[in-house]
Design a protein around this motif. Structure first.
Motif, PDB file in Angstrom:
ATOM      1  N   PHE A  80       5.471   7.034  -8.604  1.00  0.00           N
ATOM      2  CA  PHE A  80       4.317   7.455  -7.806  1.00  0.00           C
ATOM      3  C   PHE A  80       3.062   7.355  -8.666  1.00  0.00           C
ATOM      4  N   SER A  81       1.904   7.328  -7.984  1.00  0.00           N
ATOM      5  CA  SER A  81       0.627   7.203  -8.670  1.00  0.00           C
ATOM      6  C   SER A  81      -0.209   8.453  -8.451  1.00  0.00           C
ATOM      7  N   GLN A  96      -6.140   6.905  -7.147  1.00  0.00           N
ATOM      8  CA  GLN A  96      -6.352   5.950  -6.065  1.00  0.00           C
ATOM      9  C   GLN A  96      -6.775   4.591  -6.622  1.00  0.00           C
ATOM     10  N   THR A 108       0.851  -1.195   0.000  1.00  0.00           N
ATOM     11  CA  THR A 108       0.000   0.000   0.000  1.00  0.00           C
ATOM     12  C   THR A 108       0.882   1.239   0.000  1.00  0.00           C
ATOM     13  N   VAL A 109       0.515   2.231  -0.817  1.00  0.00           N
ATOM     14  CA  VAL A 109       1.256   3.494  -0.879  1.00  0.00           C
ATOM     15  C   VAL A 109       0.259   4.653  -0.831  1.00  0.00           C
ATOM     16  N   ASN A 110       0.788   5.837  -0.534  1.00  0.00           N
ATOM     17  CA  ASN A 110      -0.052   7.033  -0.474  1.00  0.00           C
ATOM     18  C   ASN A 110      -0.150   7.695  -1.843  1.00  0.00           C
ATOM     19  N   LEU A 111      -1.260   8.340  -2.054  1.00  0.00           N
ATOM     20  CA  LEU A 111      -1.504   9.028  -3.317  1.00  0.00           C
ATOM     21  C   LEU A 111      -0.470  10.131  -3.533  1.00  0.00           C
ATOM     22  N   GLN A 151      -3.557  -0.077  -8.689  1.00  0.00           N
ATOM     23  CA  GLN A 151      -2.878   0.393  -9.889  1.00  0.00           C
ATOM     24  C   GLN A 151      -1.810  -0.605 -10.330  1.00  0.00           C
ATOM     25  N   CYS A 197      -1.737  -0.990  -4.110  1.00  0.00           N
ATOM     26  CA  CYS A 197      -2.952  -0.305  -3.649  1.00  0.00           C
ATOM     27  C   CYS A 197      -2.598   1.132  -3.264  1.00  0.00           C
ATOM     28  N   VAL A 198      -3.237   2.102  -3.907  1.00  0.00           N
ATOM     29  CA  VAL A 198      -2.979   3.524  -3.666  1.00  0.00           C
ATOM     30  C   VAL A 198      -4.130   4.095  -2.851  1.00  0.00           C
ATOM     31  N   CYS A 239      -5.527   7.473  -0.160  1.00  0.00           N
ATOM     32  CA  CYS A 239      -5.367   8.896   0.163  1.00  0.00           C
ATOM     33  C   CYS A 239      -5.049   9.044   1.641  1.00  0.00           C
TER      34      CYS A 239
END
Length: 388
Positions: free
Chosen positions: A346-347, A350, A287-290, A353, A378-379, A381
């Motif tokens: 980066f993405s 959300q 999981t990463v942040n937007l 992706q 998984c992106v 917020c």
């Protein structure tokens, strides 16, 4: 068929139905396993019954002197004739000096059944009468060896060089069987992890529950994960053709505790084709942040038989954006060699992706290899606001 014979068969069928009903009503038996758990009513088979592949065939042989004379030099021989061979099962091949009237010679033979089809037990007896006459007779006992289990396997190849094996085991007999052990013996290239239990306290609990018995025609799926050993892990990316995975070892027990065992032949799978170059991800977050950059580690392996001079290009997609300089020179990569690269991306959207947009070009042959949908991330917020 005459009327009396028909009546007798009808009465036997009625008795069988009544007995089955009594077994179902017996409080000491387990519901659904009445024929497996004998409860208060210990029953023995009424006929020779079936013998299944993997079980041990046992037979008690008795030669009785019904005459009023002493016989000499008695030799008892027991052979088992199959479709492909004849086996001597006698414990001793030496003759007994004499056998008095109303006495007998006893022997118990055992044989692990390894073939299906018709088997014939041939019991031969030779002896000498008191008048010196050499006599000989034989008895034949025919029985069928049936297949107890139907085993099907499926392989799933993961991007991390792991191989998942699904084994479907079906009980094709007419009685329940207790599954004592189902294990995978891996080949020398792999370590295996069984995925058929869930963590519960100090010990794992079977996913099939405490009662590990299989009803007739029921199927059970077993799952195993195979990972290449460290000494083979570096070569895993260039393995081609058919590879040996290992073999299944299955042990079960039937109604009266008879144990059976089957081992499959060596299971083989076709190694996935990666083409000239294999690109895999060694490190990627779940999981990463937007709109926040995150790092991934790519592994590039030369699966061809020639040296390559590689250039990497990073193409931005609709939601995936690469950070850094595109068109980087990676240098020469010899056959079977690999290198790891740290990349930043980066993405801008959300959700789930796909990592896409990597291009590798071999400058020697002017050939470009495209890599899309390498992995998914998984992106989310990080802020609870209308901007997300």
């Amino acid at each position: 068929m005459d009327v009396n014979q028909a009546k007798q068969e009808h009465l036997l069928a009625l008795k069988g139905d009544l007995f089955a009903q009594l077994m179902r009503e017996d409080p000491s038996t387990i519901k659904g396993a009445e024929t497996l758990m004998l409860g208060e009513m210990l029953t023995l088979p009424q006929n020779f019954g079936n013998i299944f592949l993997g079980e041990t065939f046992s037979s008690y042989i008795s030669v009785h002197n019904d005459s009023n004379q002493v016989v000499k030099d008695i030799l008892v021989k027991a052979d088992l004739q199959t479709s492909s061979q004849r086996l001597n099962l006698s414990a001793s091949n030496s003759a007994v000096a004499e056998l008095k009237p109303e006495c007998c010679i006893d022997d118990v033979i055992h044989h692990e059944v390894k073939e299906i089809g018709t088997h014939i037990l041939v019991c031969a007896v030779s002896y000498t009468s008191q008048f010196g006459e050499k006599l000989y007779f034989r008895k034949f006992f025919k029985f069928q060896v049936l297949k107890p289990l139907d085993v099907k396997t499926k392989f799933y190849n993961a991007e991390t060089d792991e191989v998942f094996l699904e084994a479907q085991i079906q009980n094709i007999t007419t009685s329940p069987m207790f599954m004592e052990k189902v294990s995978l013996e891996p080949s020398m290239m792999y370590n295996v992890t069984e995925l058929n239990s869930v963590a519960s306290g100090d010990e794992g609990e079977s996913t099939f529950g405490k009662m590990s018995y299989l009803q007739p025609m029921d199927t059970r799926q077993y799952l195993y994960c195979l990972k290449p050993k460290p000494e083979y892990a570096e070569k895993a990316g260039v393995i081609k053709g058919v590879t040996v995975i290992g073999k299944l070892d299955i042990v079960w027990k039937t109604n009266l505790g008879e144990r059976g065992r089957l081992q499959t032949s060596q299971l083989q799978r076709m190694a996935p084709g990666y083409g000239d170059i294999r690109l895999s991800l060694e490190v990627i977050p779940d999981t990463v942040n937007l709109e926040e950059p995150f790092d991934i580690v790519c592994k590039i392996t030369n699966c061809s038989e020639r040296t390559m001079d590689l250039v990497m290009e990073m193409c931005n997609m609709r939601s995936i954006h690469w950070c850094g300089v595109s068109g980087r020179q990676l240098g020469k990569l010899t056959p079977g060699a690999s290198l790891s690269l740290l990349l930043t991306v980066f993405s801008s959207e959300q959700g789930l992706q796909s990592i896409s947009g990597l291009r590798l070009t071999d400058t020697f042959l002017k050939r470009t290899y495209e890599y899309d949908d390498i992995a998914q991330v998984c992106v989310v917020c990080p802020f609870m606001s209308n901007e997300c």
